[in-house]
Design a protein around this motif. Structure first.
Motif, PDB file in Angstrom:
ATOM      1  N   ASN A  24       0.570  -1.210  -0.379  1.00  0.00           N
ATOM      2  CA  ASN A  24       0.233   0.409  -0.141  1.00  0.00           C
ATOM      3  C   ASN A  24       1.011   1.143  -0.138  1.00  0.00           C
ATOM      4  OD1 ASN A  24      -2.136  -1.638  -0.445  1.00  0.00           O
ATOM      5  ND2 ASN A  24      -2.927  -1.795   2.102  1.00  0.00           N
ATOM      6  N   LYS A  25       2.279   1.144   0.376  1.00  0.00           N
ATOM      7  CA  LYS A  25       2.584   2.056   0.652  1.00  0.00           C
ATOM      8  C   LYS A  25       2.929   2.608  -0.475  1.00  0.00           C
ATOM      9  CE  LYS A  25       3.830   2.071   5.607  1.00  0.00           C
ATOM     10  NZ  LYS A  25       5.559   2.318   6.701  1.00  0.00           N
ATOM     11  N   LEU A  26       4.083   1.498  -1.636  1.00  0.00           N
ATOM     12  CA  LEU A  26       4.267   1.827  -2.929  1.00  0.00           C
ATOM     13  C   LEU A  26       3.857   2.611  -3.744  1.00  0.00           C
ATOM     14  CD1 LEU A  26       6.369   1.710  -4.927  1.00  0.00           C
ATOM     15  CD2 LEU A  26       6.478  -0.836  -5.097  1.00  0.00           C
ATOM     16  N   ALA A  27       2.218   2.007  -3.500  1.00  0.00           N
ATOM     17  CA  ALA A  27       1.158   2.141  -4.230  1.00  0.00           C
ATOM     18  C   ALA A  27       0.558   3.309  -4.226  1.00  0.00           C
ATOM     19  CB  ALA A  27      -0.085   1.145  -4.338  1.00  0.00           C
ATOM     20  N   SER A  28       0.677   3.985  -3.212  1.00  0.00           N
ATOM     21  CA  SER A  28       0.000   5.681  -2.648  1.00  0.00           C
ATOM     22  C   SER A  28       1.162   6.586  -3.417  1.00  0.00           C
ATOM     23  CB  SER A  28       0.223   5.679  -1.113  1.00  0.00           C
ATOM     24  OG  SER A  28       1.946   5.387  -0.452  1.00  0.00           O
ATOM     25  N   LYS A  29       2.663   6.275  -3.458  1.00  0.00           N
ATOM     26  CA  LYS A  29       3.092   7.014  -4.530  1.00  0.00           C
ATOM     27  C   LYS A  29       3.438   6.619  -5.502  1.00  0.00           C
ATOM     28  CE  LYS A  29       6.187   6.542  -0.411  1.00  0.00           C
ATOM     29  NZ  LYS A  29       8.025   5.652   0.264  1.00  0.00           N
ATOM     30  N   LEU A  30       3.664   5.287  -6.102  1.00  0.00           N
ATOM     31  CA  LEU A  30       3.324   4.809  -7.884  1.00  0.00           C
ATOM     32  C   LEU A  30       1.907   5.311  -8.644  1.00  0.00           C
ATOM     33  CD1 LEU A  30       5.482   3.222  -9.350  1.00  0.00           C
ATOM     34  CD2 LEU A  30       3.903   1.659  -8.802  1.00  0.00           C
ATOM     35  N   GLU A  31       0.857   4.796  -7.445  1.00  0.00           N
ATOM     36  CA  GLU A  31      -0.257   5.336  -8.169  1.00  0.00           C
ATOM     37  C   GLU A  31      -1.588   6.013  -7.359  1.00  0.00           C
ATOM     38  OE1 GLU A  31      -1.072   1.079  -9.767  1.00  0.00           O
ATOM     39  OE2 GLU A  31      -1.301   0.575  -8.336  1.00  0.00           O
ATOM     40  N   PRO A  32      -1.596   7.736  -6.856  1.00  0.00           N
ATOM     41  CA  PRO A  32      -1.630   7.476  -5.915  1.00  0.00           C
ATOM     42  C   PRO A  32      -3.504   7.940  -5.993  1.00  0.00           C
ATOM     43  CG  PRO A  32      -0.622   9.436  -6.927  1.00  0.00           C
ATOM     44  CD  PRO A  32      -0.488   8.270  -7.150  1.00  0.00           C
ATOM     45  N   ARG A  33      -3.667   7.960  -6.520  1.00  0.00           N
ATOM     46  CA  ARG A  33      -5.487   8.322  -6.612  1.00  0.00           C
ATOM     47  C   ARG A  33      -6.377   7.315  -7.129  1.00  0.00           C
ATOM     48  NH1 ARG A  33      -7.335  14.372  -6.106  1.00  0.00           N
ATOM     49  NH2 ARG A  33      -5.660  15.165  -5.055  1.00  0.00           N
ATOM     50  N   ALA A  34      -5.762   6.048  -6.474  1.00  0.00           N
ATOM     51  CA  ALA A  34      -5.917   4.374  -7.653  1.00  0.00           C
ATOM     52  C   ALA A  34      -6.691   4.213  -6.744  1.00  0.00           C
ATOM     53  CB  ALA A  34      -5.336   4.201  -8.264  1.00  0.00           C
ATOM     54  N   SER A  35      -7.475   3.013  -6.268  1.00  0.00           N
ATOM     55  CA  SER A  35      -8.013   2.027  -5.065  1.00  0.00           C
ATOM     56  C   SER A  35      -6.826   1.517  -4.716  1.00  0.00           C
ATOM     57  CB  SER A  35      -9.532   1.389  -5.298  1.00  0.00           C
ATOM     58  OG  SER A  35     -10.098   1.815  -5.627  1.00  0.00           O
ATOM     59  N   ALA A  36      -6.330   0.993  -2.741  1.00  0.00           N
ATOM     60  CA  ALA A  36      -5.430   0.211  -2.283  1.00  0.00           C
ATOM     61  C   ALA A  36      -5.291  -0.915  -3.383  1.00  0.00           C
ATOM     62  CB  ALA A  36      -5.119   0.349  -1.087  1.00  0.00           C
ATOM     63  N   PRO A  37      -4.511  -1.382  -3.262  1.00  0.00           N
ATOM     64  CA  PRO A  37      -4.230  -2.685  -3.933  1.00  0.00           C
ATOM     65  C   PRO A  37      -5.194  -4.142  -3.564  1.00  0.00           C
ATOM     66  CG  PRO A  37      -2.098  -2.037  -3.053  1.00  0.00           C
ATOM     67  CD  PRO A  37      -2.970  -0.857  -2.888  1.00  0.00           C
ATOM     68  N   HIS A  38      -5.136  -3.835  -2.330  1.00  0.00           N
ATOM     69  CA  HIS A  38      -6.563  -4.511  -0.956  1.00  0.00           C
ATOM     70  C   HIS A  38      -7.133  -4.297  -1.664  1.00  0.00           C
ATOM     71  CE1 HIS A  38      -6.474  -1.182   1.725  1.00  0.00           C
ATOM     72  NE2 HIS A  38      -7.826  -2.317   1.870  1.00  0.00           N
ATOM     73  N   ARG A  39      -8.321  -3.371  -2.223  1.00  0.00           N
ATOM     74  CA  ARG A  39      -9.789  -3.515  -1.925  1.00  0.00           C
ATOM     75  C   ARG A  39      -9.505  -3.652  -3.311  1.00  0.00           C
ATOM     76  NH1 ARG A  39     -12.624  -2.804  -2.628  1.00  0.00           N
ATOM     77  NH2 ARG A  39     -15.711  -1.408  -3.001  1.00  0.00           N
ATOM     78  N   ARG A  40      -8.809  -2.693  -4.787  1.00  0.00           N
ATOM     79  CA  ARG A  40      -8.977  -3.660  -5.393  1.00  0.00           C
ATOM     80  C   ARG A  40      -9.197  -5.353  -5.811  1.00  0.00           C
ATOM     81  NH1 ARG A  40      -3.723  -1.094  -9.081  1.00  0.00           N
ATOM     82  NH2 ARG A  40      -4.192  -0.035  -7.092  1.00  0.00           N
ATOM     83  N   MET A  41      -8.174  -5.829  -4.821  1.00  0.00           N
ATOM     84  CA  MET A  41      -8.405  -7.349  -5.397  1.00  0.00           C
ATOM     85  C   MET A  41      -9.939  -7.332  -3.995  1.00  0.00           C
ATOM     86  SD  MET A  41      -6.553 -10.135  -5.764  1.00  0.00           S
ATOM     87  CE  MET A  41      -5.039  -9.416  -5.348  1.00  0.00           C
ATOM     88  N   LYS A  42     -10.816  -6.777  -3.737  1.00  0.00           N
ATOM     89  CA  LYS A  42     -11.583  -7.352  -3.229  1.00  0.00           C
ATOM     90  C   LYS A  42     -12.715  -7.580  -4.115  1.00  0.00           C
ATOM     91  CE  LYS A  42     -15.250  -7.975   0.045  1.00  0.00           C
ATOM     92  NZ  LYS A  42     -15.252  -9.387   0.980  1.00  0.00           N
ATOM     93  N   ALA A  43     -12.708  -6.241  -5.075  1.00  0.00           N
ATOM     94  CA  ALA A  43     -13.076  -5.759  -6.109  1.00  0.00           C
ATOM     95  C   ALA A  43     -13.661  -6.660  -6.835  1.00  0.00           C
ATOM     96  CB  ALA A  43     -13.020  -4.708  -7.076  1.00  0.00           C
ATOM     97  N   VAL A  44     -12.504  -7.411  -7.401  1.00  0.00           N
ATOM     98  CA  VAL A  44     -12.072  -8.828  -8.082  1.00  0.00           C
ATOM     99  C   VAL A  44     -12.921 -10.312  -7.779  1.00  0.00           C
ATOM    100  CG1 VAL A  44     -10.851 -10.805  -8.390  1.00  0.00           C
ATOM    101  CG2 VAL A  44     -10.091  -8.738  -8.851  1.00  0.00           C
TER     102      VAL A  44
END
Length: 354
Positions: free
Chosen positions: A193-213
């Motif tokens: 999540n820390k890397l994602a917040s820098k890499l893709e700052p306004r996208a859903s967090a990785p765990h939230r995307r996995m939940k969407a799957v």
């Protein structure tokens, strides 16, 4: 001036490659950190003349696409679409994620194009250039309007997104899935999540995307996961874990790409690395160049998506093994039903005679 902007990916706003004038910022010693406000998101309305784009690139898994928006508020620093803002005389940097365009007549124009006698039905990809479920979709609802139209005329489509907002449209996606008219792809390239917040700052967090799957899969909507892009020495350590979790969440397929740095993206990505990961910036760039024949980017259709050389081969084998272990298929192999398509009616102020 290069600096961090909270909630944004790019650290600067360089002129586009088509601009004839260049500006160079100089620090005169009077600058203070609080002199600058956070760059705000601006949305401009655009009246599109056409909304279906055709694609003949052999390395892309669809023939035609539509994009409700230009620019993307997600702010992913690696986004290959950033240089397209240059055609609007805007920067691939902060402009791309703050100066956005909404095609407010999307549904009307799309209806007209689908109704043409010459139109040949093929799956339309929604989100090939910018994310159709970026935050501004909550207000503008253009993606939902396009989906409603496609559902109305039984037209198949694929969707690519990294935002859990797609769950909002399950009331449309479920009946489309029942007729084999839709396949969704969720992009997840890291579990950090820390890397994602820098890499893709306004996208859903990785765990939230996995939940969407998981949510889509349980609802009966076919969904795949795109591990994209894989960036060597940055997020590639998560490849196997992403694929394993995707399988457990109900994904049916896996696809992947390696990072691409065309045009202005070379400068923007280097700036981002120096600000966030200066200790390994040169190593990451070196590995990217090794995967692109010694260059930052190789436009060759045969290699641009997945690279070449030893490191690219290692990534390919890792993805193949993990995908096989998870019992998943390759992305884009699903065949959607084009036989149900019924051209939409064009609304006329004179009404209908028959």
């Amino acid at each position: 001036m290069t600096r961090l902007h909270k909630g944004r990916g790019a650290a600067s706003n360089p002129e586009g490659r088509f601009e004839s004038t260049r500006f160079q910022a100089e620090d005169d010693g009077w600058h203070r950190e609080d002199d600058e406000t956070r760059p705000a998101t601006e949305v401009r309305e655009e009246l599109a003349r056409s909304v279906i784009t055709r694609n003949d690139s052999p390395d892309v898994g669809f023939d035609q696409a539509t994009n409700p928006y230009r620019g993307c508020e997600h702010g992913c620093i690696y986004c290959y679409a950033r240089p397209s803002h240059g055609y609007l005389n805007l920067s691939a940097g902060l402009d791309f994620e703050t100066k956005l365009f909404a095609k407010t007549n999307l549904e009307e124009v799309l209806r007209g194009e689908l109704a043409k006698r010459s139109y040949v039905c093929k799956p339309i990809n929604i989100g090939s250039n910018t994310d159709p479920y970026q935050p501004i979709e909550k207000k503008w609802r253009l993606t939902r309007a396009a989906l409603a139209l496609l559902n109305e005329c039984h037209h198949p489509c694929t969707i690519v997104t990294k935002n859990a907002m797609i769950e909002r449209d399950l009331d449309i996606l479920v009946p489309m899935a029942e007729r084999n008219l839709v396949h969704v792809f969720i992009s997840i390239n890291s579990l950090d999540n820390k890397l994602a917040s820098k890499l893709e700052p306004r996208a859903s967090a990785p765990h939230r995307r996995m939940k969407a799957v998981e949510t889509l899969s349980r609802a009966g909507v076919p969904v795949g996961v795109l591990v994209a892009p894989i960036i060597p020495a940055l997020n590639e350590k998560d490849v196997e874990a992403i694929i394993e979790q995707a399988g457990a969440a109900g994904a049916r397929s896996i696809g992947y790409t390696c990072v691409r740095l065309p045009h202005e993206l070379k400068q923007l990505f280097r700036e981002w690395l120096e600000l966030h990961y200066p200790d390994r910036a040169s190593h990451i760039i070196s590995l990217i160049q090794q995967m692109n024949g010694g260059k930052d980017y190789d436009s060759n259709f045969a290699t641009r998506m997945r690279g070449q050389g030893v490191f690219a081969d290692i990534i390919r084998k890792r993805v193949q093994v993990a995908t096989r272990k998870a019992g998943l298929d390759r992305a884009w192999d699903t065949v959607l039903d084009v036989s149900r398509f019924v051209p939409p009616r064009i609304v006329s102020p004179q009404g209908e005679l028959f």
